[in-house]
Each structure stands twice: as C-alpha cells, then as structure tokens.
Enzyme design. Structure first.
Site, PDB file in Angstrom:
ATOM      1  CB  THR A 105      -0.877  -0.062   1.090  1.00  0.00           C
ATOM      2  OG1 THR A 105      -1.816  -1.120   1.083  1.00  0.00           O
ATOM      3  CG2 THR A 105      -1.600   1.155   1.673  1.00  0.00           C
TER       4      THR A 105
ATOM      5  CB  THR B  37       1.232  -0.035   5.005  1.00  0.00           C
ATOM      6  OG1 THR B  37       1.490  -1.218   4.274  1.00  0.00           O
ATOM      7  CG2 THR B  37       2.302   0.564   5.613  1.00  0.00           C
TER       8      THR B  37
HETATM    9  N1  ASP Z   1      -3.839  -2.253   4.705  1.00  0.00           N
HETATM   10  C1  ASP Z   1      -3.999  -2.950   3.181  1.00  0.00           C
HETATM   11  C2  ASP Z   1      -5.302  -3.389   3.452  1.00  0.00           C
HETATM   12  O1  ASP Z   1      -5.262  -4.184   4.147  1.00  0.00           O
HETATM   13  C3  ASP Z   1      -2.864  -3.526   2.750  1.00  0.00           C
HETATM   14  C4  ASP Z   1      -1.546  -2.847   2.749  1.00  0.00           C
HETATM   15  O2  ASP Z   1      -1.256  -2.271   3.885  1.00  0.00           O
HETATM   16  O3  ASP Z   1      -0.714  -3.319   1.871  1.00  0.00           O
HETATM   17  O4  ASP Z   1      -6.019  -3.540   2.439  1.00  0.00           O
END
Ligand code: ASP
Length: 314
Positions: free
Chosen positions: A176, A227
């Site tokens: 993310t 993230t």
């Molecule tokens: N937090 C994001 C999600 O759960 C994933 C990520 O941080 O890459 O969609």
C-alpha cells in the site's frame, strides 16, 4: 528527532512487509528506492513552493499509484478471483473533510477520485460502480482494467494459491502507499491508496479507505497513513487512535504510534496477523515512522533539510 518546527514536512510509505537486507539484494531495492525518491520529489516540490499539504499528499501518492512496483493503482495485487479492486482515501486536517473510494477498477488514480468525493460531493465514501460513475461525471481519467494488472502480481496470486498461503503472509502481501504532510501554513493532510491484500475475497474492503483506520488527519494532533493487516487495523482504529492519544493524552508521536501498532498486532493474533506500519506527521511538523514488520518502504523530507529514504527496520 528535531528541536524546532520545520516550515513544512512530508513523509511517505510504499507498504510494510518482510523485507530484510539479507533476503533483498541491492539490485532488487533500486526500483523501490527510485519510486520513493520520485514520490518524495513530487510532494516536496509542492510544499517548497508554498502549496498545500493536501496537494502534496495527492502528488506523492499519484506517483506511487503510477509506479507498478507498489500495490496501488498500476501494480495493484489481485483478488482471489483475479481482479484488481482499488481503495483510497484522503483527509484534510484543517477542516477534517475526507473523501474515500472502495472497490473501484477503472479510475487511473484512485486518490484523485477520493479527493473529488471530498471536494465535489456531500459524501465521504463511495464504492464500486457508483464511485466509478461519479468519477466519469467529474472527468477523472478512466482506464481499461488491464492498466492495473502486472505479470509479477499475477505470479504472486498463483504462488499464493499453489502454496495455500495464509491471508496475511507478509512475504506476498502489503505494498500500500500513503503520504502525510504539514504545509507552511501549518495544515496537515493524509492520503492512502491500495490494491488491498493478494488473494482477498472480492468485495473485501481494508483499512486504507476507512477514515480513522488507515487514514486520518486533524490539525489538532497529527496526520496518519497506515499499511498492514487491514482487518486488525480496522478493529484497532489505528489512525484515529494515534491521533486521540496525542491530542487527549499528550503522548509523543512515536510512543503513540508504537503503542497502537502493538495493540493491532495483539488483536490480529486471533485472525492470522496484525502487523504493519504507519507514517505520522505532528502538528509541529515532526514526522515518525513505526512498524511491527521487518521493513517498510518509506521516505521523508522537511524544510530544515531532513531527508531519509529507507526500506529496512532498525
Ligand atoms: N492495509 C492494506 C489492506 O489491508 C494492505 C496493505 O497495507 O498493503 O488493504
């Protein structure tokens, strides 16, 4: 840590994960470092010219959305179904206005659509076809869904299926992108954009577009972009909780971020994982990184000359 208040500051991330110096050769690091540098340059150019924190976080996130190495926009991970479903959010710390979109697949830069929701609709969050229709009405650039798909993300989905990996296996997940900024006028903003988790069930929405979970900004405390394991981050209310601890309990940026990430980690233990990271900028312009993963693609800069681009943890 800095002693004085910088005129402006910016911090960005490109996702938390299992990156370690011994398992990630230097050649593999180069494109991520280049992407972070480019995003940092785009955001700091806005701030150095006296632009707003909102414009800076939008500019930085759009660079990372267009970069296929990061899990947002082009290069987004695939659902189990083999589709790309994108989520994004943006928040203005001065007004606490916010905009978010979830489960979209035709808008080239999801953060742009989130901003349009904030600025040109009475709503905070739009999803799926309704969000896309709004984007078309707003004249926001649309692309064929193939634009988002990359061979590497497809390979990762096949590997997940073949190895029957758990949902939160950090080897394949995360990436993310996000940005937080304080501008010369003293206003804060945060933005986050993601493809979510590899192999997620279609229709699943993570923490990134949820105001208070993956994204939050309030001039009275801080701006946060997260993230990590979205389900645990939603349950812990990560971004809003960090702000509340700073505003109501007078906690230091770093202490608040570390405590809330520890909480998310503990919460996630019952459901496959709660690890991840955050970037935070305080009302005084100081920035902090925190993570419970071995690494997080990240960078920051400010008007006092602070400049850092990093992948691995301490
Ligand atoms: N937090 C994001 C999600 O759960 C994933 C990520 O941080 O890459 O969609």
């Amino acid at each position: 840590m800095q002693d004085q208040t910088p005129k402006w500051s910016l911090a960005i991330h490109g996702g938390a994960g299992s990156m370690r110096p011994d398992t990630m050769p230097e050649a593999d690091r180069a494109p991520y470092l280049a992407g972070l540098e480019a995003a940092l340059a785009a955001g700091t150019a806005v701030l150095a010219a006296g632009g707003s924190a909102l414009d800076a976080v939008s500019a930085a996130v759009m660079v990372l959305e267009d970069d296929p190495h990061f899990n947002a926009g082009r290069g987004a991970v695939f659902t189990y179904h083999g589709t790309n479903e994108l989520d994004a959010a943006i928040m203005d710390g001065a007004t606490r206005k916010a905009g978010a979109v979830a489960g979209i697949g035709h808008t080239k830069n999801p953060v742009k659509l989130a901003r349009a929701v904030m600025e040109h609709s009475p709503h905070v969050m739009l999803s799926g076809a309704g969000a896309e229709e709004f984007g078309r009405e707003q004249g926001i650039e649309q692309v064929d869904p193939d634009w988002f798909a990359t061979p590497e993300r497809w390979r990762q989905l096949q590997e997940l299926k073949a190895r029957k990996l758990g949902w939160f296996d950090v080897d394949l997940k995360y990436g993310t992108v996000g940005a937080v900024a304080r501008d010369a006028a003293g206003h804060l903003a945060a933005a986050t954009s993601t493809g979510g988790l590899t192999g997620k069930r279609w229709g699943r929405i993570g923490d990134s577009p949820l105001i208070g979970a993956g994204t939050y900004a309030d001039d009275r405390s801080c701006a946060v972009s997260a993230t990590g394991a979205g389900e645990a981050f939603i349950r812990a209310g990560v971004a809003q909780e960090i702000g509340a601890r700073i505003r109501l309990a007078g906690e230091d940026l770093q202490a608040a971020a570390d405590a809330v990430l520890a909480d998310a980690r503990a919460l996630g233990a019952d459901s496959g994982g709660g690890d991840g990271g955050v970037i935070v900028v305080g009302a005084d312009g100081r920035t902090a990184f925190a993570m419970t993963t071995p690494g997080m693609y990240r960078a920051r800069a400010d008007s006092d000359g602070l400049r850092e681009v990093a992948i691995f943890g301490a």
